[in-house]
Design a protein around this motif. Structure first.
Motif, short mmCIF file in Angstrom:
data_model
loop_
_atom_site.label_atom_id
_atom_site.label_comp_id
_atom_site.label_asym_id
_atom_site.label_seq_id
_atom_site.Cartn_x
_atom_site.Cartn_y
_atom_site.Cartn_z
N MET A 112 51.21 49.91 79.16
CA MET A 112 52.40 49.10 78.87
C MET A 112 52.12 48.17 77.69
O MET A 112 51.05 47.58 77.59
N THR A 113 53.09 48.03 76.82
CA THR A 113 52.96 47.14 75.67
C THR A 113 53.25 45.71 76.08
O THR A 113 54.23 45.42 76.76
N TYR A 114 52.40 44.79 75.66
CA TYR A 114 52.60 43.37 75.96
C TYR A 114 53.81 42.85 75.18
O TYR A 114 53.94 43.10 73.98
N THR A 115 54.69 42.11 75.87
CA THR A 115 55.85 41.50 75.22
C THR A 115 55.84 39.98 75.31
O THR A 115 56.47 39.30 74.50
N GLY A 116 55.17 39.43 76.33
CA GLY A 116 55.19 37.99 76.56
C GLY A 116 56.44 37.51 77.27
O GLY A 116 56.64 36.31 77.43
N GLU A 117 57.28 38.43 77.72
CA GLU A 117 58.50 38.06 78.43
C GLU A 117 58.23 38.06 79.93
O GLU A 117 58.07 39.12 80.54
N VAL A 118 58.17 36.87 80.51
CA VAL A 118 57.90 36.72 81.94
C VAL A 118 58.92 35.78 82.55
O VAL A 118 59.52 34.95 81.86
N THR A 119 59.12 35.92 83.86
CA THR A 119 60.05 35.05 84.57
C THR A 119 59.40 34.55 85.84
O THR A 119 58.56 35.25 86.45
N PRO A 120 59.75 33.33 86.29
CA PRO A 120 59.19 32.82 87.54
C PRO A 120 59.49 33.77 88.69
O PRO A 120 60.61 34.26 88.85
N GLY A 121 58.47 34.06 89.46
CA GLY A 121 58.60 35.00 90.56
C GLY A 121 58.40 36.45 90.16
O GLY A 121 58.29 37.33 91.02
N GLY A 122 58.34 36.69 88.86
CA GLY A 122 58.14 38.06 88.38
C GLY A 122 56.68 38.37 88.15
O GLY A 122 55.79 37.54 88.36
N ALA A 123 56.42 39.59 87.71
CA ALA A 123 55.06 40.03 87.48
C ALA A 123 54.49 39.39 86.22
O ALA A 123 55.22 39.08 85.28
N PRO A 124 53.17 39.18 86.18
CA PRO A 124 52.54 38.72 84.95
C PRO A 124 52.63 39.78 83.86
O PRO A 124 52.85 40.96 84.14
N ASP A 125 52.46 39.35 82.62
CA ASP A 125 52.33 40.28 81.50
C ASP A 125 50.89 40.17 81.00
O ASP A 125 50.37 39.07 80.83
N VAL A 126 50.26 41.30 80.77
CA VAL A 126 48.83 41.33 80.48
C VAL A 126 48.59 41.94 79.11
O VAL A 126 49.13 43.00 78.78
N ARG A 127 47.76 41.26 78.33
CA ARG A 127 47.39 41.75 77.00
C ARG A 127 45.88 41.96 76.97
O ARG A 127 45.11 41.04 77.23
N GLU A 128 45.47 43.17 76.64
CA GLU A 128 44.05 43.53 76.60
C GLU A 128 43.54 43.51 75.16
O GLU A 128 43.93 44.34 74.36
N LEU A 129 42.70 42.55 74.84
CA LEU A 129 42.01 42.51 73.57
C LEU A 129 40.61 43.10 73.76
O LEU A 129 40.17 43.28 74.90
N PRO A 130 39.91 43.43 72.70
CA PRO A 130 38.59 44.03 72.87
C PRO A 130 37.63 43.21 73.73
O PRO A 130 36.88 43.76 74.53
N ALA A 131 37.66 41.89 73.57
CA ALA A 131 36.72 41.04 74.30
C ALA A 131 37.38 40.12 75.32
O ALA A 131 36.68 39.51 76.14
N LEU A 132 38.69 40.02 75.29
CA LEU A 132 39.40 39.03 76.11
C LEU A 132 40.69 39.63 76.66
O LEU A 132 41.41 40.32 75.94
#
Length: 222
Positions: A1-21
């Motif tokens: 899944m592509t990270y968008t940064g669009e999150v809402t209270p009570g909803g699922a987190p959005d996760v961004r995978e960088l090489p080290a972080l």
């Protein structure tokens, strides 16, 4: 899944995978809709949380019960309501901007272990974040910058910078002048357009998207 940064209270987190972080963004509290950011070093598994804003049990679960450091971006109550409980659960080291630290202690009764200033660094495992002090929204607001060695910068701005403008200065013209000056000089003046920033509320943006509007923000006074 592509990270968008669009999150809402009570909803699922959005996760961004960088090489080290890994960056996990989560919104808490339906009224205030604060963003909390869990940063995880991929080589060590160590976690750093930016703003224990609310719902400490949820943040504890997202972090699998282990948080080494909690950085509070500024002293306003909605950004540290979960701090006391999470420190109790995890024993995390607490970090805040030096001018805001006493107010955070007074409001939360949690000691601030590290009072950081402009140019300090905070680590999460093998990754390092730079502290940038931005004065105006509060006296000691901080941003945290991760310079990805294999990509663009990632900037956590608290309530100092949002898509569409700087943070609220509550009608204080002097505070706004300081805030817009710091944002223009310390952020836009030193960081490239591809720097992705993550605010304390709402969606993310890049410095490049916002840069054309700096003069407009200054002119309108907010």
């Amino acid at each position: 899944m592509t990270y968008t940064g669009e999150v809402t209270p009570g909803g699922a987190p959005d996760v961004r995978e960088l090489p080290a972080l890994t960056i996990t963004k989560l919104a808490v509290d339906e009224k205030m809709s604060n963003n909390c950011y869990l940063l995880t070093c991929r080589s060590t598994g160590e976690n750093l949380l930016i703003d224990a804003a609310d719902q400490p049990e949820t943040l504890f679960q997202v972090a699998d019960g282990a948080i080494a450091t909690i950085a509070t971006t500024h002293q306003h109550w909605d950004h540290h309501r979960g701090l006391a409980e999470l420190v109790k659960l995890t024993g995390a080291t607490t970090v805040a901007g030096e001018p805001d630290a006493d107010a955070i202690i007074e409001q939360t009764t949690v000691p601030i272990d590290r009072r950081v200033v402009d140019g300090d660094t905070v680590t999460v495992g093998d990754c390092t974040l730079e502290i940038i002090r931005i004065t105006g929204h509060t006296p000691g607001s901080i941003c945290l910058l991760y310079r990805d060695p294999e990509g663009h910068g990632h900037l956590f701005t608290g309530d100092s910078l949002f898509p569409g403008g700087v943070g609220n200065t509550f009608g204080d013209a002097a505070a706004f002048a300081t805030l817009i000056d710091d944002v223009e000089t310390k952020l836009f003046g030193t960081l490239p357009d591809d720097t992705w920033f993550y605010p304390g509320h709402g969606n993310d943006s890049t410095l490049g998207n916002e840069r054309p509007h700096l003069a407009e923000w200054r002119e309108r006074g907010w």
